[in-house]
Every structure is written in structure tokens, then in C-alpha cells.
Write a protein that holds these residues in place. Structure first.
Motif, PDB file in Angstrom:
ATOM      1  N   GLU A 119      -1.241  15.942 -11.463  1.00 35.89           N
ATOM      2  CA  GLU A 119      -1.035  15.587 -10.288  1.00 35.89           C
ATOM      3  C   GLU A 119      -1.984  14.692  -9.647  1.00 35.89           C
ATOM      4  O   GLU A 119      -1.348  13.894  -8.928  1.00 35.89           O
ATOM      5  CB  GLU A 119      -0.802  17.033  -9.237  1.00 35.89           C
TER       6      GLU A 119
ATOM      7  N   ARG B  69       3.493  10.931  -0.796  1.00 32.35           N
ATOM      8  CA  ARG B  69       4.708  11.292  -0.160  1.00 32.35           C
ATOM      9  C   ARG B  69       5.541  12.558  -1.031  1.00 32.35           C
ATOM     10  O   ARG B  69       5.320  12.790  -2.066  1.00 32.35           O
ATOM     11  CB  ARG B  69       5.668  10.074   0.004  1.00 32.35           C
ATOM     12  N   ASN B  70       6.298  12.923  -0.309  1.00 35.27           N
ATOM     13  CA  ASN B  70       7.096  14.228  -1.130  1.00 35.27           C
ATOM     14  C   ASN B  70       8.278  13.761  -1.855  1.00 35.27           C
ATOM     15  O   ASN B  70       8.618  12.512  -1.743  1.00 35.27           O
ATOM     16  CB  ASN B  70       7.857  15.181   0.114  1.00 35.27           C
ATOM     17  N   PRO B  71       8.849  14.560  -2.873  1.00 33.39           N
ATOM     18  CA  PRO B  71       9.613  14.380  -3.534  1.00 33.39           C
ATOM     19  C   PRO B  71      11.042  14.066  -3.068  1.00 33.39           C
ATOM     20  O   PRO B  71      11.191  14.650  -1.822  1.00 33.39           O
ATOM     21  CB  PRO B  71       9.843  15.557  -4.708  1.00 33.39           C
TER      22      PRO B  71
ATOM     23  N   TRP C 197      -2.454  21.777  -7.904  1.00 28.40           N
ATOM     24  CA  TRP C 197      -3.055  20.343  -7.730  1.00 28.40           C
ATOM     25  C   TRP C 197      -4.181  20.563  -8.918  1.00 28.40           C
ATOM     26  O   TRP C 197      -5.263  20.945  -8.897  1.00 28.40           O
ATOM     27  CB  TRP C 197      -3.667  20.416  -6.465  1.00 28.40           C
TER      28      TRP C 197
ATOM     29  N   LEU D 130       5.766  20.332  -9.314  1.00 32.98           N
ATOM     30  CA  LEU D 130       4.660  20.716  -8.546  1.00 32.98           C
ATOM     31  C   LEU D 130       4.293  22.077  -8.076  1.00 32.98           C
ATOM     32  O   LEU D 130       5.331  22.508  -7.393  1.00 32.98           O
ATOM     33  CB  LEU D 130       4.746  19.604  -7.193  1.00 32.98           C
TER      34      LEU D 130
ATOM     35  N   GLU E 277      15.093  17.133  -6.741  1.00 32.48           N
ATOM     36  CA  GLU E 277      14.639  18.226  -7.624  1.00 32.48           C
ATOM     37  C   GLU E 277      15.880  18.560  -8.546  1.00 32.48           C
ATOM     38  O   GLU E 277      16.839  18.142  -8.401  1.00 32.48           O
ATOM     39  CB  GLU E 277      14.247  19.560  -6.833  1.00 32.48           C
TER      40      GLU E 277
ATOM     41  N   SER F 251       1.109  24.093   0.843  1.00 32.13           N
ATOM     42  CA  SER F 251       1.047  23.203   2.078  1.00 32.13           C
ATOM     43  C   SER F 251      -0.423  22.486   2.179  1.00 32.13           C
ATOM     44  O   SER F 251      -0.814  21.710   2.590  1.00 32.13           O
ATOM     45  CB  SER F 251       1.208  23.791   3.124  1.00 32.13           C
TER      46      SER F 251
ATOM     47  N   ARG G 268      -0.625  19.656  -0.318  1.00 31.31           N
ATOM     48  CA  ARG G 268       0.501  18.511   0.039  1.00 31.31           C
ATOM     49  C   ARG G 268       0.089  17.232   0.405  1.00 31.31           C
ATOM     50  O   ARG G 268       0.606  16.263   0.209  1.00 31.31           O
ATOM     51  CB  ARG G 268       1.591  19.171   1.080  1.00 31.31           C
ATOM     52  N   SER G 269      -0.995  17.210   1.426  1.00 32.57           N
ATOM     53  CA  SER G 269      -1.675  15.954   1.960  1.00 32.57           C
ATOM     54  C   SER G 269      -2.110  15.055   0.911  1.00 32.57           C
ATOM     55  O   SER G 269      -2.209  14.033   1.049  1.00 32.57           O
ATOM     56  CB  SER G 269      -2.441  16.303   2.964  1.00 32.57           C
TER      57      SER G 269
ATOM     58  N   ASP H 283       9.518  22.200  -6.935  1.00 33.61           N
ATOM     59  CA  ASP H 283       8.474  21.716  -5.934  1.00 33.61           C
ATOM     60  C   ASP H 283       8.077  22.816  -5.223  1.00 33.61           C
ATOM     61  O   ASP H 283       8.742  23.245  -4.459  1.00 33.61           O
ATOM     62  CB  ASP H 283       8.909  20.598  -5.019  1.00 33.61           C
TER      63      ASP H 283
ATOM     64  N   LEU I  85      -0.609  14.129  -1.755  1.00 33.68           N
ATOM     65  CA  LEU I  85       0.308  13.404  -2.555  1.00 33.68           C
ATOM     66  C   LEU I  85       0.651  12.370  -1.377  1.00 33.68           C
ATOM     67  O   LEU I  85       0.731  12.647  -0.165  1.00 33.68           O
ATOM     68  CB  LEU I  85       1.792  14.341  -2.650  1.00 33.68           C
TER      69      LEU I  85
END
Length: 189
Positions: free
Chosen positions: A17, A49-51, A13, A10, A54, A41, A44-45, A37, A47
Motif C-alpha cells: 500500500e 485519493r480514493n478508488p 496499510w 485495501l 471496485e 479511516s 485513509r489519509s 476497499d 492515500l
């Protein structure tokens, strides 16, 4: 059923993605893993949720600028991911994540955006500026040969592939996944 989704990295975008975000929406209970990742920022919204995990590349400083130069480390990075607790692993791949090492009894489905073009059909376009000079070209030839061999073997690992379009399927998956590659020894399709 415990599900993991694995995406290459990541950093921006872009198209893959966006597909990843849709896959994550389809499987809201799934955990996301990436090689690294560095998504800004402001993106980020997008996605869901976050990973949660890694590879070791995630610890490298400035990986978002260096990752193209670390291509020889990518197979080791993807093989280092520990996904033994998952029943189903969905990969979103345009490079190396199809090469995950999983255990028997785990199902691996790979959504293939494209095979790694820089290894197979667009090598010159990708590396012509980076590898000028005889020494650099010789080193590139050596590591690209090894990466092609690894990629060929990695292409055998998923239980099934999903092509991102009919064009991609016809071009790259006419019969079985391995047929899209040139054989590592002969260089023939």
C-alpha cells in the motif's frame, strides 16, 4: 493519455500500500481501482485519493475478514473490472491483478511485489492450519491446481513487469515471467 492504477485490495496499510501511494503520486491524473476497499479511516489519509471502482467483491459484507477464504473467486473478480477506456493500466500486484483482461491497444505494466507465494512456493505454510483433514485437503488441492493454472495464464497478460527489488527479479524473473512458475500440468519449474 488516460491511466488506471489497479491494486489488489485495501484492508491494511502495509508495504504494497505504501508503494501504491507512491505510484499514485507519480500519476496524479490516474484513476484507482481495487477488488475491494475496507481501508480503516485512520489510514485513509495516507492515500493520495480514493478508488473510483471496485469489483463485485466490494459488495460483500465483512469482506475484510473473509477475503482469504474467497481466493477461488479472485480471478473472476479481477476479470470483471472494466478498464476499456484506459490507454495505460498500471497494476500493483502480489496476487491476482496482473490477470486483468484488457483490449488490444492498451498497455499493461505490472509492478510485481511478489508472485502469489501461497500458490507456488509457500503453499503449505499458508494453508496447513486451514486445510487439515482429508476432505479439506482434497478440495484445497483441486482449487489450488486451478488457481495455479489461471495464475500461469494471467502471467502472460501484462506487456511488461517491474520487480520490486533485485532480489525479487533474480529469484522470480531470471528470464521471462512464465519461468518463475511451475508448469500447471507437470508441476516443474
Amino acid at each position: 493519455m488516460k491511466i488506471a492504477i489497479v491494486h489488489e485490495w485495501l484492508v491494511t496499510w502495509a508495504g504494497s500500500e505504501r508503494v501504491l501511494a507512491e505510484i499514485m503520486t507519480l500519476y496524479p491524473e490516474a484513476d484507482l481501482y481495487v477488488l475491494f476497499d475496507r481501508l480503516p479511516s485512520d489510514k485513509r489519509s495516507a492515500l493520495p485519493r480514493n478508488p473510483v471502482g471496485e469489483s463485485f467483491l466490494g459488495k460483500w459484507p465483512k469482506i475484510d475478514r473473509l477475503y482469504r477464504n474467497l481466493l477461488p473467486l479472485m480471478p473472476a473478480a479481477v476479470e470483471s473490472l472494466n478498464l476499456k477506456d484506459y490507454d495505460l493500466v498500471l497494476t500493483s500486484s502480489h496476487a491476482v491483478v496482473k490477470g486483468l483482461l484488457l483490449h488490444s491497444g492498451q498497455l499493461h505494466l505490472c509492478y510485481c511485489h511478489t508472485p502469489p507465494r501461497y500458490l507456488w512456493d509457500m503453499t503449505e505454510a499458508y494453508f496447513s492450519r486451514s486445510f487439515s483433514g482429508r476432505l479439506k485437503r482434497a478440495a484445497a488441492s483441486l482449487f489450488l491446481t486451478r488457481l495455479r493454472q489461471w495464475d500461469y495464464r494471467a502471467g502472460q497478460r501484462p506487456d511488461a513487469f517491474i520487480a520490486n527489488s533485485e532480489f525479487c527479479r533474480q529469484k522470480n524473473f531470471p528470464d521471462l515471467w512464465p519461468s518463475l512458475y511451475r508448469h500447471p500440468s507437470t508441476g516443474r519449474y
